[in-house]
Design a protein around this motif. Structure first.
Motif, PDB file in Angstrom:
ATOM      1  N   PHE A   1      11.269  20.407 -48.884  1.00 56.03           N
ATOM      2  CA  PHE A   1      11.132  21.833 -48.576  1.00 56.03           C
ATOM      3  C   PHE A   1       9.786  22.384 -49.061  1.00 56.03           C
ATOM      4  O   PHE A   1       9.241  23.316 -48.450  1.00 56.03           O
ATOM      5  CB  PHE A   1      12.315  22.628 -49.121  1.00 56.03           C
ATOM      6  CG  PHE A   1      13.612  22.384 -48.362  1.00 56.03           C
ATOM      7  CD1 PHE A   1      13.646  21.590 -47.218  1.00 56.03           C
ATOM      8  CD2 PHE A   1      14.802  22.961 -48.789  1.00 56.03           C
ATOM      9  CE1 PHE A   1      14.834  21.363 -46.516  1.00 56.03           C
ATOM     10  CE2 PHE A   1      15.998  22.750 -48.091  1.00 56.03           C
ATOM     11  CZ  PHE A   1      16.010  21.942 -46.958  1.00 56.03           C
TER      12      PHE A   1
ATOM     13  N   LYS B   1       7.175  20.663 -48.663  1.00 52.11           N
ATOM     14  CA  LYS B   1       6.345  20.231 -47.525  1.00 52.11           C
ATOM     15  C   LYS B   1       6.514  21.183 -46.342  1.00 52.11           C
ATOM     16  O   LYS B   1       5.551  21.451 -45.611  1.00 52.11           O
ATOM     17  CB  LYS B   1       6.691  18.795 -47.121  1.00 52.11           C
ATOM     18  CG  LYS B   1       6.207  17.781 -48.149  1.00 52.11           C
ATOM     19  CD  LYS B   1       6.565  16.361 -47.746  1.00 52.11           C
ATOM     20  CE  LYS B   1       6.080  15.384 -48.812  1.00 52.11           C
ATOM     21  NZ  LYS B   1       6.792  14.110 -48.778  1.00 52.11           N
ATOM     22  N   ILE B   2       7.711  21.699 -46.139  1.00 56.88           N
ATOM     23  CA  ILE B   2       7.912  22.697 -45.070  1.00 56.88           C
ATOM     24  C   ILE B   2       7.134  23.969 -45.413  1.00 56.88           C
ATOM     25  O   ILE B   2       6.448  24.538 -44.559  1.00 56.88           O
ATOM     26  CB  ILE B   2       9.420  22.952 -44.849  1.00 56.88           C
ATOM     27  CG1 ILE B   2      10.032  21.728 -44.126  1.00 56.88           C
ATOM     28  CG2 ILE B   2       9.642  24.245 -44.053  1.00 56.88           C
ATOM     29  CD1 ILE B   2      11.527  21.816 -43.869  1.00 56.88           C
TER      30      ILE B   2
ATOM     31  N   VAL C   1       5.531  19.459 -42.967  1.00 59.88           N
ATOM     32  CA  VAL C   1       6.693  19.010 -42.186  1.00 59.88           C
ATOM     33  C   VAL C   1       7.057  20.187 -41.282  1.00 59.88           C
ATOM     34  O   VAL C   1       7.181  21.320 -41.769  1.00 59.88           O
ATOM     35  CB  VAL C   1       7.879  18.629 -43.107  1.00 59.88           C
ATOM     36  CG1 VAL C   1       9.165  18.449 -42.315  1.00 59.88           C
ATOM     37  CG2 VAL C   1       7.559  17.353 -43.886  1.00 59.88           C
ATOM     38  N   PRO C   2       7.200  19.947 -39.964  1.00 64.93           N
ATOM     39  CA  PRO C   2       7.498  21.058 -39.067  1.00 64.93           C
ATOM     40  C   PRO C   2       8.920  21.592 -39.241  1.00 64.93           C
ATOM     41  O   PRO C   2       9.826  20.838 -39.616  1.00 64.93           O
ATOM     42  CB  PRO C   2       7.314  20.445 -37.670  1.00 64.93           C
ATOM     43  CG  PRO C   2       7.437  18.975 -37.853  1.00 64.93           C
ATOM     44  CD  PRO C   2       7.047  18.662 -39.263  1.00 64.93           C
ATOM     45  N   ALA C   3       9.093  22.869 -38.987  1.00 68.22           N
ATOM     46  CA  ALA C   3      10.419  23.486 -39.024  1.00 68.22           C
ATOM     47  C   ALA C   3      10.394  24.693 -38.087  1.00 68.22           C
ATOM     48  O   ALA C   3       9.317  25.234 -37.790  1.00 68.22           O
ATOM     49  CB  ALA C   3      10.766  23.929 -40.445  1.00 68.22           C
TER      50      ALA C   3
ATOM     51  N   LEU D   1      10.732  28.128 -37.949  1.00 72.33           N
ATOM     52  CA  LEU D   1      10.774  29.288 -38.844  1.00 72.33           C
ATOM     53  C   LEU D   1      11.375  30.487 -38.133  1.00 72.33           C
ATOM     54  O   LEU D   1      11.072  30.740 -36.959  1.00 72.33           O
ATOM     55  CB  LEU D   1       9.348  29.627 -39.304  1.00 72.33           C
ATOM     56  CG  LEU D   1       8.905  29.064 -40.664  1.00 72.33           C
ATOM     57  CD1 LEU D   1       9.067  27.563 -40.740  1.00 72.33           C
ATOM     58  CD2 LEU D   1       7.477  29.485 -40.966  1.00 72.33           C
TER      59      LEU D   1
ATOM     60  N   PHE E   1      14.268  29.073 -42.161  1.00 72.39           N
ATOM     61  CA  PHE E   1      14.101  28.183 -41.008  1.00 72.39           C
ATOM     62  C   PHE E   1      15.452  27.609 -40.607  1.00 72.39           C
ATOM     63  O   PHE E   1      16.379  27.531 -41.426  1.00 72.39           O
ATOM     64  CB  PHE E   1      13.105  27.054 -41.316  1.00 72.39           C
ATOM     65  CG  PHE E   1      13.398  26.279 -42.574  1.00 72.39           C
ATOM     66  CD1 PHE E   1      12.950  26.714 -43.810  1.00 72.39           C
ATOM     67  CD2 PHE E   1      14.137  25.105 -42.528  1.00 72.39           C
ATOM     68  CE1 PHE E   1      13.218  26.009 -44.977  1.00 72.39           C
ATOM     69  CE2 PHE E   1      14.407  24.379 -43.683  1.00 72.39           C
ATOM     70  CZ  PHE E   1      13.945  24.842 -44.914  1.00 72.39           C
TER      71      PHE E   1
END
Ligand code: 5GP
Ligand code: ZN
Length: 117
Positions: free
Chosen positions: A11, A13-14, A19-21, A23, A33
């Motif tokens: 998290f 990294k998010i 890291v994609p998320a 949102l 997210f």
């Protein structure tokens, strides 16, 4: 140090955009997210940008930030059109916590049984 980003934390990294998320909301102190494995039509994770392992350590170290997370959970539910929702903080692996960066699960959009399993 408490609140500092952890290199091995998904998290963090998010939060960093590494890291994609998907949102749904962002504030100065929080990110919300969609859960990658949703358990309800609305299943959003609300996290502080700062790293704390669980909700109790967050509330002890940074009470205003804990309040920000709770407030954002309400906004997420409202924006998804949910009049009622559940806010869950799994705490400890035996209770189902798998990511040790505090996150509130906002669950809504279907009947929610009580007591939970
Ligand atoms: P916990 O089990 O710790 O209470 O909740 C962790 C949640 O994070 C789970 O509901 C899981 O589906 C979600 N999750 C795990 N990896 C990812 C990811 O890479 N992206 C997103 N959006 N959610 C994730
Ligand atoms: Zn983290």
């Amino acid at each position: 140090m408490a609140g500092e980003p952890q290199a091995d934390c998904l998290f963090c990294k998010i939060v960093a955009g590494e890291v994609p998320a998907t949102l749904v909301r962002e504030t100065e102190t929080t990110v919300a997210f969609r859960d990658i494995n949703p358990q309800a039509p609305t299943h959003v994770l609300v996290i502080p940008k700062a790293h704390y392992p669980d909700v109790a350590s967050l509330a002890a170290a940074a009470p205003q930030l804990a309040a920000d997370v709770a407030k954002e959970a309400g906004r997420v539910a409202a924006e998804d059109g949910a009049e009622a929702y559940r806010l869950v903080f799994n705490t400890g692996s035996a209770a189902g916590q798998t990511v040790f960066h505090v996150h509130g699960h906002v669950l809504a959009g279907r009947g929610l049984q009580w007591p939970p399993g």
